[in-house]
Design an enzyme around this catalytic site. Structure first.
Site, mmCIF file in Angstrom:
data_model
loop_
_atom_site.group_PDB
_atom_site.id
_atom_site.type_symbol
_atom_site.label_atom_id
_atom_site.label_comp_id
_atom_site.label_asym_id
_atom_site.label_seq_id
_atom_site.Cartn_x
_atom_site.Cartn_y
_atom_site.Cartn_z
ATOM 1 N N GLY A 62 0.723 -1.257 -0.086
ATOM 2 C CA GLY A 62 0.112 0.194 -0.040
ATOM 3 C C GLY A 62 1.086 1.410 0.056
ATOM 4 C CG LEU A 114 -0.980 1.607 -3.879
ATOM 5 C CD1 LEU A 114 -2.208 1.134 -4.821
ATOM 6 C CD2 LEU A 114 0.157 0.549 -3.818
ATOM 7 C CG HIS A 115 5.302 5.029 -4.791
ATOM 8 N ND1 HIS A 115 5.632 4.105 -5.966
ATOM 9 C CD2 HIS A 115 5.514 4.372 -3.647
ATOM 10 C CE1 HIS A 115 6.659 3.230 -5.301
ATOM 11 N NE2 HIS A 115 6.691 3.285 -3.929
ATOM 12 C CD GLU A 116 2.829 7.965 -11.415
ATOM 13 O OE1 GLU A 116 2.925 6.949 -12.230
ATOM 14 O OE2 GLU A 116 1.823 8.649 -10.984
ATOM 15 N N GLY A 117 5.594 3.739 -8.906
ATOM 16 C CA GLY A 117 6.404 2.617 -8.921
ATOM 17 C C GLY A 117 5.538 1.600 -8.888
ATOM 18 C CG HIS A 118 3.115 0.669 -5.377
ATOM 19 N ND1 HIS A 118 3.235 1.696 -4.667
ATOM 20 C CD2 HIS A 118 3.633 -0.466 -4.672
ATOM 21 C CE1 HIS A 118 3.844 1.333 -3.385
ATOM 22 N NE2 HIS A 118 4.299 -0.130 -3.721
ATOM 23 N N GLY A 171 9.015 -5.306 -8.239
ATOM 24 C CA GLY A 171 9.935 -4.090 -8.828
ATOM 25 C C GLY A 171 11.330 -4.498 -8.796
ATOM 26 C CE LYS A 172 14.750 -5.308 -14.586
ATOM 27 N NZ LYS A 172 15.453 -4.702 -15.566
HETATM 28 P P1 AMP Z 1 5.896 -2.432 -1.468
HETATM 29 O O1 AMP Z 1 4.792 -1.904 -1.400
HETATM 30 O O2 AMP Z 1 6.903 -1.067 -1.146
HETATM 31 O O3 AMP Z 1 6.284 -3.839 -0.903
HETATM 32 O O4 AMP Z 1 6.213 -2.502 -2.919
HETATM 33 C C1 AMP Z 1 5.410 -3.526 -3.716
HETATM 34 C C2 AMP Z 1 6.084 -3.785 -5.094
HETATM 35 O O5 AMP Z 1 6.425 -2.576 -5.901
HETATM 36 C C3 AMP Z 1 7.436 -4.518 -5.014
HETATM 37 O O6 AMP Z 1 7.558 -5.522 -6.036
HETATM 38 C C4 AMP Z 1 8.437 -3.358 -5.263
HETATM 39 O O7 AMP Z 1 9.644 -3.753 -5.777
HETATM 40 C C5 AMP Z 1 7.722 -2.510 -6.111
HETATM 41 N N1 AMP Z 1 8.176 -1.073 -6.216
HETATM 42 C C6 AMP Z 1 8.134 -0.343 -5.032
HETATM 43 N N2 AMP Z 1 8.776 0.827 -5.327
HETATM 44 C C7 AMP Z 1 9.143 0.658 -6.664
HETATM 45 C C8 AMP Z 1 9.573 1.578 -7.700
HETATM 46 N N3 AMP Z 1 9.954 2.879 -7.335
HETATM 47 N N4 AMP Z 1 9.801 1.085 -9.130
HETATM 48 C C9 AMP Z 1 9.248 0.079 -9.341
HETATM 49 N N5 AMP Z 1 8.840 -0.790 -8.468
HETATM 50 C C10 AMP Z 1 8.672 -0.449 -7.228
#
Ligand code: AMP
Length: 273
Positions: free
Chosen positions: A28, A30-34, A144-145
């Site tokens: 959660g 959530l941002h542009e990465g998600h 995400g990488k």
């Molecule tokens: P999280 O909510 O931080 O557990 O992340 C959920 C998924 O989003 C994971 O697979 C992360 O690697 C991916 N993620 C988080 N930040 C980024 C980002 N800046 N760019 C790409 N993927 C991301």
């Protein structure tokens, strides 16, 4: 968009659906990465499921489990706008019971880098990921990488446990100033955020050296450490994609990983070469 919190309800709902399913597990805020993960899942599948679950077993005692950012309403809106079909929001009691079967992260790759300072973290990650994958049973799951070690371990788990899902790695999304997006960036003060920019700068320095054909990893690491000083550095490592040390950059087979503490906030970043 359907919102489901009970794992068995979700399983039942999905039982008769004969469509490709893309799954994006998140914690959660959530941002542009998600959103990049969701968009990729949308492009490659008929149905997209996003989970939001702050997984307690991957937090060590004293870590930020209690204060981890929660943005339920905004997250719902983001998922809706991104065209998510099902938002899965279980609570901890629905995912975990007492006297649990657990997945153990591998002794070497699960206990280096982030696993060295956070022993047991990746066992928690793998345990929740296998549970979520069994609930959703997706065609493809998106990670995400940015969390390169997590991605590597999930790939290992899927391969070693002969699981059916395809794991899709997604490139890191950065803010305009170069800082990798993270839900934890909101912990940073303005000054700390400025300091944190040393992280992408150090990776940029590495890529500049490599483009000048300087390939000795010790030399690159030294230059990166100079850029990062005086931040509190967790690690700067240059590894092959199997997470083994290398003396020289191997093009198309190298990851440079950085972990830095800015104040109380742990920040991760990396580049894949
Ligand atoms: P999280 O909510 O931080 O557990 O992340 C959920 C998924 O989003 C994971 O697979 C992360 O690697 C991916 N993620 C988080 N930040 C980024 C980002 N800046 N760019 C790409 N993927 C991301």
């Amino acid at each position: 968009m359907k919102i489901i919190s009970n794992p068995l309800t979700l399983k039942k709902h999905l039982k008769d659906i004969d469509k490709t399913v893309g799954f994006v597990p998140t914690m959660g805020a959530l941002h542009e990465g998600h959103i990049a993960l969701i968009k990729r899942a949308k492009a490659e599948n008929e149905i997209v499921i996003v989970s939001i679950f702050i997984n307690p077993t991957q937090f060590l005692a004293g870590e930020d489990l209690e204060k981890y950012p929660k943005k339920d309403e905004a997250d719902k809106k983001i998922c809706e706008l991104a065209g998510v079909n099902i938002l899965f929001v279980p609570n901890a009691q629905e995912i975990y019971t007492k006297d649990e079967v657990k997945i153990c992260a591998p002794n070497v790759r699960g206990y280096i880098l982030e696993g060295a300072t956070r022993p047991g973290h990746f066992s928690g990650v793998l345990t929740v990921v296998i549970k979520l994958l069994h609930i959703v049973n997706p065609t493809k799951a998106y990670f995400g990488k940015k969390d390169a070690q997590q991605l590597n371990l999930i790939n290992l788990m899927v391969k070693q446990l002969f699981m059916n899902v395809e794991i899709i790695p997604v490139d890191i999304v950065r803010d305009n100033d170069g800082l990798a997006l993270s839900s934890r960036n909101i912990y940073l003060s303005k000054e700390q955020r400025h300091e944190a920019l040393k992280i992408p700068k150090s990776l940029y320095t590495a890529s500049q050296l490599i483009s000048k054909n300087i390939l000795k990893t010790q030399k690159i690491k030294k230059a990166m450490l100079e850029v990062l000083t005086p931040l509190s550095i967790g690690y700067v490592e240059i590894l092959n994609r199997n997470f083994e040390s290398i003396a020289e950059i191997e093009l198309k087979n190298t990851i440079i990983l950085v972990e830095v503490m800015v104040g109380e906030t742990r920040l991760l970043d990396n580049i894949w070469l």
